[in-house]
Design a protein around this motif. Structure first.
Motif, PDB file in Angstrom:
ATOM      1  N   ASP A  26       0.826  -1.207   0.000  1.00 38.54           N
ATOM      2  CA  ASP A  26       0.000   0.000   0.000  1.00 38.54           C
ATOM      3  C   ASP A  26       0.864   1.263   0.000  1.00 38.54           C
ATOM      4  OD1 ASP A  26      -2.287  -1.530   0.011  1.00 38.54           O
ATOM      5  OD2 ASP A  26      -2.664  -1.279   2.160  1.00 38.54           O
ATOM      6  N   TYR A  27       1.905   1.250   0.827  1.00 38.89           N
ATOM      7  CA  TYR A  27       2.797   2.408   0.916  1.00 38.89           C
ATOM      8  C   TYR A  27       3.489   2.664  -0.426  1.00 38.89           C
ATOM      9  CZ  TYR A  27       6.750   5.330   2.114  1.00 38.89           C
ATOM     10  OH  TYR A  27       7.677   6.340   2.131  1.00 38.89           O
ATOM     11  N   GLU A  28       3.995   1.610  -1.033  1.00 41.37           N
ATOM     12  CA  GLU A  28       4.704   1.774  -2.307  1.00 41.37           C
ATOM     13  C   GLU A  28       3.767   2.214  -3.420  1.00 41.37           C
ATOM     14  OE1 GLU A  28       7.801   2.117  -3.110  1.00 41.37           O
ATOM     15  OE2 GLU A  28       8.487   1.606  -1.113  1.00 41.37           O
ATOM     16  N   LEU A  29       2.532   1.725  -3.405  1.00 37.66           N
ATOM     17  CA  LEU A  29       1.567   2.184  -4.402  1.00 37.66           C
ATOM     18  C   LEU A  29       1.282   3.673  -4.225  1.00 37.66           C
ATOM     19  CD1 LEU A  29      -0.903  -0.819  -4.480  1.00 37.66           C
ATOM     20  CD2 LEU A  29       0.558  -0.038  -6.360  1.00 37.66           C
ATOM     21  N   ALA A  30       1.161   4.114  -2.987  1.00 40.53           N
ATOM     22  CA  ALA A  30       0.950   5.543  -2.718  1.00 40.53           C
ATOM     23  C   ALA A  30       2.163   6.350  -3.157  1.00 40.53           C
ATOM     24  CB  ALA A  30       0.654   5.766  -1.241  1.00 40.53           C
ATOM     25  N   SER A  31       3.352   5.819  -2.896  1.00 42.31           N
ATOM     26  CA  SER A  31       4.589   6.502  -3.309  1.00 42.31           C
ATOM     27  C   SER A  31       4.677   6.598  -4.826  1.00 42.31           C
ATOM     28  CB  SER A  31       5.819   5.764  -2.777  1.00 42.31           C
ATOM     29  OG  SER A  31       5.855   5.786  -1.389  1.00 42.31           O
ATOM     30  N   LEU A  32       4.310   5.521  -5.501  1.00 42.90           N
ATOM     31  CA  LEU A  32       4.324   5.521  -6.966  1.00 42.90           C
ATOM     32  C   LEU A  32       3.329   6.538  -7.502  1.00 42.90           C
ATOM     33  CD1 LEU A  32       5.215   4.387  -9.690  1.00 42.90           C
ATOM     34  CD2 LEU A  32       3.526   2.553  -9.379  1.00 42.90           C
ATOM     35  N   PHE A  33       2.153   6.578  -6.930  1.00 41.69           N
ATOM     36  CA  PHE A  33       1.143   7.536  -7.360  1.00 41.69           C
ATOM     37  C   PHE A  33       1.650   8.969  -7.198  1.00 41.69           C
ATOM     38  CE2 PHE A  33      -2.528  10.281  -6.453  1.00 41.69           C
ATOM     39  CZ  PHE A  33      -3.219  10.135  -7.643  1.00 41.69           C
ATOM     40  N   GLU A  34       2.257   9.239  -6.043  1.00 43.53           N
ATOM     41  CA  GLU A  34       2.789  10.581  -5.787  1.00 43.53           C
ATOM     42  C   GLU A  34       3.892  10.926  -6.785  1.00 43.53           C
ATOM     43  OE1 GLU A  34       5.283  12.683  -2.260  1.00 43.53           O
ATOM     44  OE2 GLU A  34       3.527  11.504  -1.640  1.00 43.53           O
ATOM     45  N   ALA A  35       4.771   9.963  -7.051  1.00 40.77           N
ATOM     46  CA  ALA A  35       5.858  10.195  -8.008  1.00 40.77           C
ATOM     47  C   ALA A  35       5.307  10.442  -9.410  1.00 40.77           C
ATOM     48  CB  ALA A  35       6.808   9.002  -8.017  1.00 40.77           C
ATOM     49  N   MET A  36       4.225   9.757  -9.750  1.00 40.24           N
ATOM     50  CA  MET A  36       3.607   9.962 -11.056  1.00 40.24           C
ATOM     51  C   MET A  36       2.979  11.353 -11.149  1.00 40.24           C
ATOM     52  SD  MET A  36       1.922   6.195 -11.536  1.00 40.24           S
ATOM     53  CE  MET A  36       1.147   6.507 -13.110  1.00 40.24           C
ATOM     54  N   GLN A  37       2.430  11.820 -10.051  1.00 45.40           N
ATOM     55  CA  GLN A  37       1.814  13.145 -10.036  1.00 45.40           C
ATOM     56  C   GLN A  37       2.836  14.246 -10.328  1.00 45.40           C
ATOM     57  OE1 GLN A  37      -1.209  12.341 -10.396  1.00 45.40           O
ATOM     58  NE2 GLN A  37      -2.218  13.339  -8.678  1.00 45.40           N
ATOM     59  N   VAL A  38       4.040  14.094  -9.767  1.00 45.35           N
ATOM     60  CA  VAL A  38       5.068  15.121  -9.955  1.00 45.35           C
ATOM     61  C   VAL A  38       6.059  14.755 -11.060  1.00 45.35           C
ATOM     62  CG1 VAL A  38       4.895  15.993  -7.603  1.00 45.35           C
ATOM     63  CG2 VAL A  38       6.545  14.195  -8.114  1.00 45.35           C
ATOM     64  N   LYS A  39       5.775  13.632 -11.735  1.00 47.14           N
ATOM     65  CA  LYS A  39       6.601  13.149 -12.851  1.00 47.14           C
ATOM     66  C   LYS A  39       8.068  12.939 -12.460  1.00 47.14           C
ATOM     67  CE  LYS A  39       3.671  15.189 -16.440  1.00 47.14           C
ATOM     68  NZ  LYS A  39       2.456  15.065 -15.725  1.00 47.14           N
ATOM     69  N   ASP A  40       8.272  12.322 -11.297  1.00 44.96           N
ATOM     70  CA  ASP A  40       9.610  12.011 -10.792  1.00 44.96           C
ATOM     71  C   ASP A  40       9.989  10.600 -11.258  1.00 44.96           C
ATOM     72  OD1 ASP A  40      11.897  11.385  -9.360  1.00 44.96           O
ATOM     73  OD2 ASP A  40      11.167  12.230  -7.472  1.00 44.96           O
ATOM     74  N   GLU A  41      10.691  10.545 -12.377  1.00 47.59           N
ATOM     75  CA  GLU A  41      11.037   9.268 -13.006  1.00 47.59           C
ATOM     76  C   GLU A  41      11.864   8.371 -12.091  1.00 47.59           C
ATOM     77  OE1 GLU A  41      10.062   8.060 -15.989  1.00 47.59           O
ATOM     78  OE2 GLU A  41       8.869   9.850 -16.406  1.00 47.59           O
ATOM     79  N   ALA A  42      12.825   8.950 -11.387  1.00 43.95           N
ATOM     80  CA  ALA A  42      13.688   8.154 -10.508  1.00 43.95           C
ATOM     81  C   ALA A  42      12.871   7.508  -9.393  1.00 43.95           C
ATOM     82  CB  ALA A  42      14.794   9.027  -9.926  1.00 43.95           C
ATOM     83  N   GLU A  43      12.001   8.269  -8.797  1.00 41.44           N
ATOM     84  CA  GLU A  43      11.169   7.748  -7.708  1.00 41.44           C
ATOM     85  C   GLU A  43      10.172   6.707  -8.228  1.00 41.44           C
ATOM     86  OE1 GLU A  43      10.603   7.206  -3.838  1.00 41.44           O
ATOM     87  OE2 GLU A  43      12.019   8.673  -4.627  1.00 41.44           O
ATOM     88  N   MET A  44       9.680   6.908  -9.447  1.00 38.80           N
ATOM     89  CA  MET A  44       8.766   5.930 -10.039  1.00 38.80           C
ATOM     90  C   MET A  44       9.477   4.591 -10.225  1.00 38.80           C
ATOM     91  SD  MET A  44       6.289   7.821 -12.800  1.00 38.80           S
ATOM     92  CE  MET A  44       7.468   8.858 -13.642  1.00 38.80           C
ATOM     93  N   GLU A  45      10.678   4.617 -10.738  1.00 35.78           N
ATOM     94  CA  GLU A  45      11.439   3.388 -10.951  1.00 35.78           C
ATOM     95  C   GLU A  45      11.755   2.704  -9.624  1.00 35.78           C
ATOM     96  OE1 GLU A  45      12.012   1.673 -13.748  1.00 35.78           O
ATOM     97  OE2 GLU A  45      10.747   3.222 -14.630  1.00 35.78           O
TER      98      GLU A  45
END
Length: 65
Positions: A26-45
């Motif tokens: 759940d935490y990682e999905l939330a983190s991925l969503f947040e990274a997608m919102q700000v378009k942070d490619e490194a954090e998404m990966e």
């Protein structure tokens, strides 16, 4: 009797580990969503990599059931 207690403890530990993995999921999905919102490619990966690891751990847990 000792063997039965050992088995019950093992099952309890596995269930607790599964709950922890699901919280991490759940935490990682939330983190991925947040990274997608700000378009942070490194954090998404990073999140995708950890999600893959969690998936593999969950699959290995269920492989023994």
């Amino acid at each position: 009797m000792k063997q039965m207690v050992k088995i019950i403890r093992k099952v309890d530990v596995e269930k607790q580990y599964e709950r922890i993995l699901r919280l991490e999921l759940d935490y990682e999905l939330a983190s991925l969503f947040e990274a997608m919102q700000v378009k942070d490619e490194a954090e998404m990966e990073k999140s995708k990599k950890r999600l893959k690891e969690i998936q593999e751990e969950l699959e290995s847990l269920f492989a023994y059931e």
